[in-house]
Design a protein around this motif. Structure first.
Motif, mmCIF file in Angstrom:
data_model
loop_
_atom_site.group_PDB
_atom_site.id
_atom_site.type_symbol
_atom_site.label_atom_id
_atom_site.label_comp_id
_atom_site.label_asym_id
_atom_site.label_seq_id
_atom_site.Cartn_x
_atom_site.Cartn_y
_atom_site.Cartn_z
ATOM 1 N N ALA A 147 1.159 -3.716 3.979
ATOM 2 C CA ALA A 147 -0.049 -3.469 4.762
ATOM 3 C C ALA A 147 0.238 -3.779 6.231
ATOM 4 O O ALA A 147 1.026 -4.671 6.552
ATOM 5 C CB ALA A 147 -1.198 -4.327 4.240
ATOM 6 N N ASN A 148 -0.393 -3.020 7.125
ATOM 7 C CA ASN A 148 -0.263 -3.174 8.578
ATOM 8 C C ASN A 148 1.086 -2.710 9.122
ATOM 9 O O ASN A 148 1.477 -3.082 10.224
ATOM 10 C CB ASN A 148 -0.522 -4.623 9.010
ATOM 11 C CG ASN A 148 -1.909 -5.102 8.628
ATOM 12 O OD1 ASN A 148 -2.890 -4.379 8.842
ATOM 13 N ND2 ASN A 148 -2.010 -6.287 8.061
ATOM 14 N N ASP A 200 -2.636 7.664 3.546
ATOM 15 C CA ASP A 200 -2.254 8.655 4.564
ATOM 16 C C ASP A 200 -1.218 9.622 4.004
ATOM 17 O O ASP A 200 -0.317 9.227 3.251
ATOM 18 C CB ASP A 200 -1.651 7.961 5.796
ATOM 19 C CG ASP A 200 -2.701 7.455 6.771
ATOM 20 O OD1 ASP A 200 -3.889 7.795 6.605
ATOM 21 O OD2 ASP A 200 -2.325 6.732 7.715
ATOM 22 N N GLN A 226 0.843 -1.179 0.000
ATOM 23 C CA GLN A 226 0.000 0.000 0.000
ATOM 24 C C GLN A 226 0.885 1.236 0.000
ATOM 25 O O GLN A 226 2.107 1.140 0.125
ATOM 26 C CB GLN A 226 -0.966 0.004 1.189
ATOM 27 C CG GLN A 226 -0.310 0.077 2.554
ATOM 28 C CD GLN A 226 -1.342 0.000 3.682
ATOM 29 O OE1 GLN A 226 -2.343 -0.704 3.588
ATOM 30 N NE2 GLN A 226 -1.096 0.728 4.752
ATOM 31 N N SER A 251 -5.684 12.094 6.365
ATOM 32 C CA SER A 251 -6.100 11.127 5.349
ATOM 33 C C SER A 251 -6.244 11.829 4.001
ATOM 34 O O SER A 251 -6.525 13.030 3.927
ATOM 35 C CB SER A 251 -7.436 10.474 5.732
ATOM 36 O OG SER A 251 -8.503 11.403 5.578
ATOM 37 N N TYR A 273 0.790 3.485 15.848
ATOM 38 C CA TYR A 273 -0.167 3.786 14.786
ATOM 39 C C TYR A 273 0.117 2.933 13.556
ATOM 40 O O TYR A 273 1.252 2.865 13.072
ATOM 41 C CB TYR A 273 -0.110 5.269 14.400
ATOM 42 C CG TYR A 273 -1.020 5.623 13.251
ATOM 43 C CD1 TYR A 273 -2.407 5.578 13.386
ATOM 44 C CD2 TYR A 273 -0.495 5.980 12.006
ATOM 45 C CE1 TYR A 273 -3.243 5.891 12.332
ATOM 46 C CE2 TYR A 273 -1.324 6.296 10.946
ATOM 47 C CZ TYR A 273 -2.698 6.252 11.104
ATOM 48 O OH TYR A 273 -3.536 6.561 10.054
ATOM 49 N N TYR A 287 1.662 5.384 1.156
ATOM 50 C CA TYR A 287 1.409 6.626 1.886
ATOM 51 C C TYR A 287 2.182 7.734 1.182
ATOM 52 O O TYR A 287 3.032 7.478 0.327
ATOM 53 C CB TYR A 287 1.785 6.505 3.373
ATOM 54 C CG TYR A 287 3.254 6.599 3.697
ATOM 55 C CD1 TYR A 287 3.876 7.839 3.899
ATOM 56 C CD2 TYR A 287 4.035 5.459 3.858
ATOM 57 C CE1 TYR A 287 5.227 7.919 4.212
ATOM 58 C CE2 TYR A 287 5.377 5.532 4.171
ATOM 59 C CZ TYR A 287 5.971 6.768 4.345
ATOM 60 O OH TYR A 287 7.304 6.861 4.647
ATOM 61 N N GLN A 337 -2.372 3.846 7.270
ATOM 62 C CA GLN A 337 -3.449 3.472 6.359
ATOM 63 C C GLN A 337 -3.100 3.871 4.925
ATOM 64 O O GLN A 337 -2.392 4.852 4.690
ATOM 65 C CB GLN A 337 -4.757 4.162 6.784
ATOM 66 C CG GLN A 337 -5.194 3.840 8.196
ATOM 67 C CD GLN A 337 -5.439 2.353 8.402
ATOM 68 O OE1 GLN A 337 -6.259 1.752 7.709
ATOM 69 N NE2 GLN A 337 -4.727 1.753 9.354
ATOM 70 N N ASP A 338 -3.602 3.099 3.980
ATOM 71 C CA ASP A 338 -3.369 3.419 2.575
ATOM 72 C C ASP A 338 -3.915 4.810 2.268
ATOM 73 O O ASP A 338 -5.066 5.113 2.561
ATOM 74 C CB ASP A 338 -4.068 2.389 1.686
ATOM 75 C CG ASP A 338 -3.764 2.592 0.220
ATOM 76 O OD1 ASP A 338 -2.579 2.610 -0.137
ATOM 77 O OD2 ASP A 338 -4.720 2.739 -0.573
#
Length: 366
Positions: free
Chosen positions: A300-301, A358, A283, A326, A352, A285, A355-356
């Protein structure tokens, strides 16, 4: 992040043509088997319209997309697991990639030789899959023999490993890929160093003729591939390698006009690249400032400190916190000032999970 998607398939299905279009790297392509022996590696940019939209707001001096690697692996043939067609060498190349893009021929053309004499996509898929399974059978059988010897010492870990290996063996002996076996995180860790070929995630690329690049709904071969992939919960991307090689040579308005003439909203390669990126569990950012707007690749994660480490190891080592907004909030607000005024800029700590999409700014101290 050097993750790779390997392009595999039988000889003359369009692998190297597709690779050329993806990377414009000029991999040799010819109408005879084994034209590719050593794997060609190409770095591709990941198409992401979010990058452009962020840049329209921030107005940076440059825009830097993220990227990952495709590997063009020579065509496999029946008997590859036993060394046919330089098979052992080719299988070792597959073992080194993280995911597989399996190109399947879904067009008729008497001028392009098919290695088995006729076009049959399911037979082609099963030929490749069987060779990968046979190679994994050999790997698992050797490991089972070694694990049984180690069990004599009474280590419970080996008993757990053996039980897991027996489940994998049962699947392989019933012509099922290792990835179809349900495993927990601990079991996956036990098997990680086996580098099983059929454990790798697969994306099928159905290669159609030029005339069917935008209208392939009635292609019976494509239907067969989609039905087959559904049984594996795998994705299919329909693409014309020949058309994509022509598109890759165009730019700007010429490219847009050519796509419009074909009835395509976008290049099929864009869909393929995004699907392969997702298949790898990746993903994106973003970082955004006056100097540049840039996309970064993470698994991811991934947590914030490790995401910061993708930029520089000092960012991870001295991580304090991250300023995060976001993508959706930035677009809706229209500026970073508006984001701040509405209280949508968050401060996130070491736990934290990024997230994809961000948009992040890291605070660190080394």
């Amino acid at each position: 992040m050097a993750l790779q998607a390997g392009i595999v398939g039988l000889p003359n299905v369009g692998k190297s043509t597709l690779f050329n279009a993806i990377t414009q790297a000029g991999a040799e392509s010819a109408n005879y088997p084994f034209c590719t022996i050593d794997p060609n590696v190409g770095v591709v940019e990941v198409p992401d319209e979010r990058l452009t939209k962020i840049a329209e707001i921030v107005n940076p001096k440059r825009i830097v997309p993220t990227a990952f690697e495709f590997v063009d692996i020579a065509g496999l043939v029946k008997g590859a697991s036993k060394g046919e067609g330089l098979g052992n060498k080719f299988l070792s190349h597959i073992r080194e990639v993280d995911a597989i893009v399996h190109v399947v021929r879904c067009f008729d053309d008497e001028n392009i030789t098919h290695v088995s004499g006729k076009v049959n996509p399911i037979s082609d898929i099963e030929t490749i899959n069987l060779e990968l399974i046979l190679a994994d059978v050999e790997t698992v059988d050797r490991r089972i023999e070694r694990t049984r010897k180690n069990m004599k010492g009474g280590n419970k870990q080996y008993a757990q490993e053996l039980e897991c290996l027996e489940r994998i063996k049962d699947a392989l002996y019933n012509d099922r890929a290792a990835r179809t076996v349900e495993l927990n995180d601990e079991e996956r860790l036990l098997l990680r160093d086996l580098h099983l070929l059929t454990m790798k995630p697969v994306l099928y690329a159905a290669n159609v003729s030029e005339s069917e690049a935008a209208n392939y709904e009635d292609n019976p071969y494509v239907k067969q591939v989609i039905e087959y992939a559904a049984k594996e919960n795998a994705e299919v991307v329909v693409i014309s390698a020949k058309v994509e090689s022509e598109i890759a040579e165009l730019e700007g308005e010429d490219k847009e006009m050519f796509l419009a003439e074909l009835g395509l909203a976008e290049s099929g390669l864009n869909r393929l690249i995004r699907s392969a990126y997702k298949l790898l569990g990746l993903q994106t950012y973003f970082t955004a400032g006056e100097q540049e707007v840039r996309a970064w690749t993470i698994k991811a994660n991934t947590k914030a400190p490790q995401a910061a480490g993708v930029i520089h190891s000092d960012f991870e080592r001295g991580f304090i916190r991250a300023e995060v907004v976001s993508y959706k909030d930035l677009i809706e607000c229209g500026s970073m000032n508006a984001v701040r005024e509405k209280g949508l800029l968050r401060l996130e700590g070491k736990d934290y999970v990024v997230q994809d999409g961000d948009i992040m700014h890291f605070r660190f101290n080394v």
